[in-house]
Design a protein around this motif. Structure first.
Motif, PDB file in Angstrom:
ATOM      1  N   ARG A  71     -48.681  46.840   3.520  1.00 29.81           N
ATOM      2  CA  ARG A  71     -48.689  47.334   4.895  1.00 29.81           C
ATOM      3  C   ARG A  71     -50.130  47.407   5.402  1.00 29.81           C
ATOM      4  O   ARG A  71     -51.070  47.168   4.674  1.00 29.81           O
ATOM      5  N   ASP A 130     -40.361  49.883   7.562  1.00 25.95           N
ATOM      6  CA  ASP A 130     -39.481  50.449   6.536  1.00 25.95           C
ATOM      7  C   ASP A 130     -38.258  49.567   6.321  1.00 25.95           C
ATOM      8  O   ASP A 130     -37.827  49.348   5.167  1.00 25.95           O
ATOM      9  N   SER A 150     -51.174  43.200   7.092  1.00 20.90           N
ATOM     10  CA  SER A 150     -49.796  42.816   7.357  1.00 20.90           C
ATOM     11  C   SER A 150     -49.709  41.903   8.575  1.00 20.90           C
ATOM     12  O   SER A 150     -50.422  42.083   9.562  1.00 20.90           O
ATOM     13  N   ASP A 160     -39.278  46.420   4.391  1.00 22.16           N
ATOM     14  CA  ASP A 160     -39.435  46.671   2.957  1.00 22.16           C
ATOM     15  C   ASP A 160     -38.079  46.777   2.266  1.00 22.16           C
ATOM     16  O   ASP A 160     -37.894  46.277   1.142  1.00 22.16           O
ATOM     17  N   ARG A 216     -36.482  44.331  -0.826  1.00 22.18           N
ATOM     18  CA  ARG A 216     -35.936  44.838  -2.094  1.00 22.18           C
ATOM     19  C   ARG A 216     -34.496  44.377  -2.291  1.00 22.18           C
ATOM     20  O   ARG A 216     -34.102  44.030  -3.417  1.00 22.18           O
ATOM     21  N   GLN A 222     -40.644  42.165  -4.147  1.00 21.71           N
ATOM     22  CA  GLN A 222     -41.501  43.290  -3.826  1.00 21.71           C
ATOM     23  C   GLN A 222     -41.950  43.173  -2.371  1.00 21.71           C
ATOM     24  O   GLN A 222     -42.319  42.089  -1.928  1.00 21.71           O
ATOM     25  N   PRO A 223     -41.937  44.260  -1.614  1.00 22.85           N
ATOM     26  CA  PRO A 223     -42.381  44.194  -0.216  1.00 22.85           C
ATOM     27  C   PRO A 223     -43.862  43.831  -0.127  1.00 22.85           C
ATOM     28  O   PRO A 223     -44.645  44.185  -1.010  1.00 22.85           O
TER      29      PRO A 223
END
Length: 293
Positions: free
Chosen positions: A97, A81, A101, A84, A88, A93-94
């Protein structure tokens, strides 16, 4: 997406300040006054210059690339989290997952960071090495130097004869069956479009041995926990390989040990010294094969 320089700088400072040296495998030192990590320590963990990292915390410099942000997220031991969020803030853009990943979880990294004197590495489900300890490099070679499909240990096993040099010839057939069966099972789980499907397609084109094993459709063939090596510097090694699995990221932490009092235990200590010396050398690693584990 536009970069939020103020938010990025503040987030980096806060994450650096809450990390303690022992959280990332660094010595604290007797006269430490900094709250958390120093900037130069954070930069080293992220594989970038102190100047570059400092400019980000001071809201200066060009927009960092996705590769830079991924390195920072990993170096600062961010959760998925948090990773990500960092992407941003940097205007990106992340990344995806899950199984694809390559972001190692903070918990797995904390364990890995405490294994500096032990052969260990973190790999993806298709055998791509993400982290290696110096003794790990001394044992099996620098597996992080590969690019493309050769990052996968299974791919190297079937396409690079040198990948087998570290192993006893009488073990080769079983290892080949294991890699083919493992990829077969993984493909059934991940499906078309996955890394497993991509590697299987390549190997079907490039390896006759793989094609013959693929046609047998074996699954459930596993590598033995006890591994036998023929190391170019210390000779025969009989080691145990324990594996810790992160179910969320599909990563595996592999740790090699030897039974105390054995010749292999003594040789493993020699490799630990070789690994420590490699930190001050040019970076050339160990066995040089980078083959399967």
């Amino acid at each position: 997406m536009a970069i939020d320089r103020t938010g990025l700088a503040e987030f980096l400072r806060r994450r650096r300040e809450v990390l303690q040296p022992e959280d990332v495998g660094l010595p604290r030192g007797p006269r430490r006054r900094t709250a958390g990590l120093r900037r130069e320590e954070a930069a080293a963990l992220c594989f970038m210059s102190t100047d570059y990292y400092s400019r980000l915390e001071r809201e200066r410099g060009p927009q960092p690339s996705e590769q830079m942000i991924a390195a920072i997220a990993q170096g600062l031991h961010l959760s998925v989290d948090e990773r990500d969020h960092l992407f941003r803030l940097a205007g990106h853009q992340p990344p995806p997952r899950g199984a694809a990943s390559e972001h190692v979880s903070p918990g797995l990294l904390r364990i890995f960071d405490r294994l500096g004197d032990t052969p260990a590495e973190i790999v993806t489900e298709v055998g791509e090495t993400l982290r290696q300890t110096p003794p790990g490099v001394a044992l099996v070679g620098d597996a992080m130097r590969y690019t493309g499909p050769a990052r996968s240990r299974g791919y190297r096993w079937f396409t690079d004869p040198a990948a087998r040099d570290l192993y006893l010839p009488e073990d080769h057939a079983h290892m080949s069956r294991t890699y083919a069966a493992g990829l077969r099972a993984l493909l059934a789980i991940r499906g078309p479009g996955s890394r497993a499907a991509y590697l299987a397609g390549l190997l079907l084109e490039e390896s006759e041995e793989f094609r013959s094993l693929w046609e047998v459709h074996e699954v459930g063939i596993h590598l033995e926990e006890r591994k036998r090596y023929r190391h170019p510097e210390v000779g025969r090694l009989d080691l145990n390989c324990q594996t810790l699995v992160d179910p969320h990221q599909s990563h595996r932490l592999m740790v090699w040990t030897a039974e105390p009092g054995t010749e292999s235990h003594d040789k493993l200590e020699v490799l630990a010294v070789i690994g420590a010396q490699s930190l001050t050398s040019s970076g050339a690693g160990g066995a040089g094969s980078g083959g399967p584990r």
